[in-house]
Design a protein around this motif. Sequence first.
Motif, PDB file in Angstrom:
ATOM      1  N   ALA A  16       0.646  -1.494   0.064  1.00 43.51           N
ATOM      2  CA  ALA A  16      -0.068   0.021   0.011  1.00 43.51           C
ATOM      3  C   ALA A  16       0.865   1.484  -0.090  1.00 43.51           C
ATOM      4  O   ALA A  16       0.179   2.171  -0.736  1.00 43.51           O
ATOM      5  N   ILE A  17       2.581   0.975   0.785  1.00 38.44           N
ATOM      6  CA  ILE A  17       2.858   2.448   1.027  1.00 38.44           C
ATOM      7  C   ILE A  17       3.498   2.512   0.075  1.00 38.44           C
ATOM      8  O   ILE A  17       3.730   3.696  -0.830  1.00 38.44           O
ATOM      9  N   ASP A  18       3.707   1.801  -0.531  1.00 38.62           N
ATOM     10  CA  ASP A  18       4.710   1.125  -2.229  1.00 38.62           C
ATOM     11  C   ASP A  18       3.692   2.070  -3.507  1.00 38.62           C
ATOM     12  O   ASP A  18       4.017   3.108  -3.887  1.00 38.62           O
ATOM     13  N   GLU A  19       2.579   1.851  -3.219  1.00 35.67           N
ATOM     14  CA  GLU A  19       1.820   2.326  -4.514  1.00 35.67           C
ATOM     15  C   GLU A  19       0.879   3.565  -4.282  1.00 35.67           C
ATOM     16  O   GLU A  19       1.297   4.275  -4.948  1.00 35.67           O
ATOM     17  N   ALA A  20       1.382   3.749  -3.072  1.00 32.22           N
ATOM     18  CA  ALA A  20       0.427   5.531  -2.538  1.00 32.22           C
ATOM     19  C   ALA A  20       2.046   6.519  -2.999  1.00 32.22           C
ATOM     20  O   ALA A  20       1.308   7.218  -3.750  1.00 32.22           O
ATOM     21  N   VAL A  21       2.413   6.290  -2.652  1.00 36.59           N
ATOM     22  CA  VAL A  21       4.375   6.585  -3.083  1.00 36.59           C
ATOM     23  C   VAL A  21       4.590   6.833  -4.853  1.00 36.59           C
ATOM     24  O   VAL A  21       4.764   7.751  -5.520  1.00 36.59           O
ATOM     25  N   TYR A  46       6.821   6.720   5.653  1.00 39.00           N
ATOM     26  CA  TYR A  46       5.507   5.926   6.155  1.00 39.00           C
ATOM     27  C   TYR A  46       5.188   5.427   6.761  1.00 39.00           C
ATOM     28  O   TYR A  46       4.586   5.054   7.780  1.00 39.00           O
ATOM     29  N   LYS A  47       6.469   4.018   6.874  1.00 38.53           N
ATOM     30  CA  LYS A  47       6.807   2.558   7.598  1.00 38.53           C
ATOM     31  C   LYS A  47       6.871   3.106   8.769  1.00 38.53           C
ATOM     32  O   LYS A  47       6.203   2.748   9.509  1.00 38.53           O
ATOM     33  N   ASP A  48       7.358   3.932   9.171  1.00 39.06           N
ATOM     34  CA  ASP A  48       8.068   4.641  10.476  1.00 39.06           C
ATOM     35  C   ASP A  48       6.701   5.227  11.316  1.00 39.06           C
ATOM     36  O   ASP A  48       6.520   5.075  12.464  1.00 39.06           O
ATOM     37  N   LEU A  49       6.060   6.060  10.448  1.00 34.90           N
ATOM     38  CA  LEU A  49       4.750   6.068  10.645  1.00 34.90           C
ATOM     39  C   LEU A  49       3.823   5.411  11.289  1.00 34.90           C
ATOM     40  O   LEU A  49       2.606   4.836  12.561  1.00 34.90           O
ATOM     41  N   SER A  51       4.468   2.304  12.551  1.00 34.50           N
ATOM     42  CA  SER A  51       4.827   1.715  13.471  1.00 34.50           C
ATOM     43  C   SER A  51       4.393   1.979  14.737  1.00 34.50           C
ATOM     44  O   SER A  51       3.996   0.963  15.904  1.00 34.50           O
ATOM     45  N   THR A  52       3.709   2.808  14.455  1.00 29.14           N
ATOM     46  CA  THR A  52       2.612   3.374  15.408  1.00 29.14           C
ATOM     47  C   THR A  52       1.546   2.195  16.130  1.00 29.14           C
ATOM     48  O   THR A  52       0.986   1.672  17.190  1.00 29.14           O
ATOM     49  N   TRP A  53       1.122   1.730  14.380  1.00 25.90           N
ATOM     50  CA  TRP A  53      -0.180   0.802  14.422  1.00 25.90           C
ATOM     51  C   TRP A  53      -0.037  -1.021  13.798  1.00 25.90           C
ATOM     52  O   TRP A  53      -0.367  -1.910  14.538  1.00 25.90           O
ATOM     53  N   PHE A  54       1.203  -0.367  13.077  1.00 27.07           N
ATOM     54  CA  PHE A  54       1.484  -2.130  13.265  1.00 27.07           C
ATOM     55  C   PHE A  54       2.649  -2.486  13.289  1.00 27.07           C
ATOM     56  O   PHE A  54       4.014  -1.447  13.472  1.00 27.07           O
ATOM     57  N   GLU A  55       2.746  -3.483  14.422  1.00 30.25           N
ATOM     58  CA  GLU A  55       4.399  -3.993  14.494  1.00 30.25           C
ATOM     59  C   GLU A  55       4.972  -5.301  13.857  1.00 30.25           C
ATOM     60  O   GLU A  55       3.838  -5.788  13.203  1.00 30.25           O
ATOM     61  N   TYR A  56       6.447  -4.737  13.952  1.00 30.42           N
ATOM     62  CA  TYR A  56       6.571  -5.322  12.444  1.00 30.42           C
ATOM     63  C   TYR A  56       6.558  -5.084  11.513  1.00 30.42           C
ATOM     64  O   TYR A  56       7.240  -5.845  10.493  1.00 30.42           O
ATOM     65  N   GLY A  57       5.612  -4.600  10.802  1.00 28.43           N
ATOM     66  CA  GLY A  57       5.273  -4.317   9.542  1.00 28.43           C
ATOM     67  C   GLY A  57       4.093  -5.311   9.105  1.00 28.43           C
ATOM     68  O   GLY A  57       3.585  -4.812   7.601  1.00 28.43           O
TER      69      GLY A  57
END
Length: 80
Positions: A16-21, A46-49, A51-57
């Motif tokens: 999702a991040i790759d597609e959005a960027v 965006y992955k760092d952000l 990480s507030t909600w996703f553990e280990y991505g």
Amino acid sequence: MKIQIYLKDPDTLNDAIDEAVEKNTVDTGYGELVEGSIKEELKQEYKDLASTWFEYGEYVMLEIDTDAKTCVVLPVSREK
């Protein structure tokens, strides 16, 4: 009643991040190497952000409140 759901999907967040960027960045005219670096920095930010909600991505915890009829994403618990 509150129901907690722990979901695991190793690819969805990164995809999702790759597609959005890729979809939302514009050509700066600085060349492919610079463009690629900018995109990689954005993706990491965006992955760092996330990480507030996703553990280990890949893990995310949802909580459904059946009384309030809501569903929220719980922040990652940093307590171990």
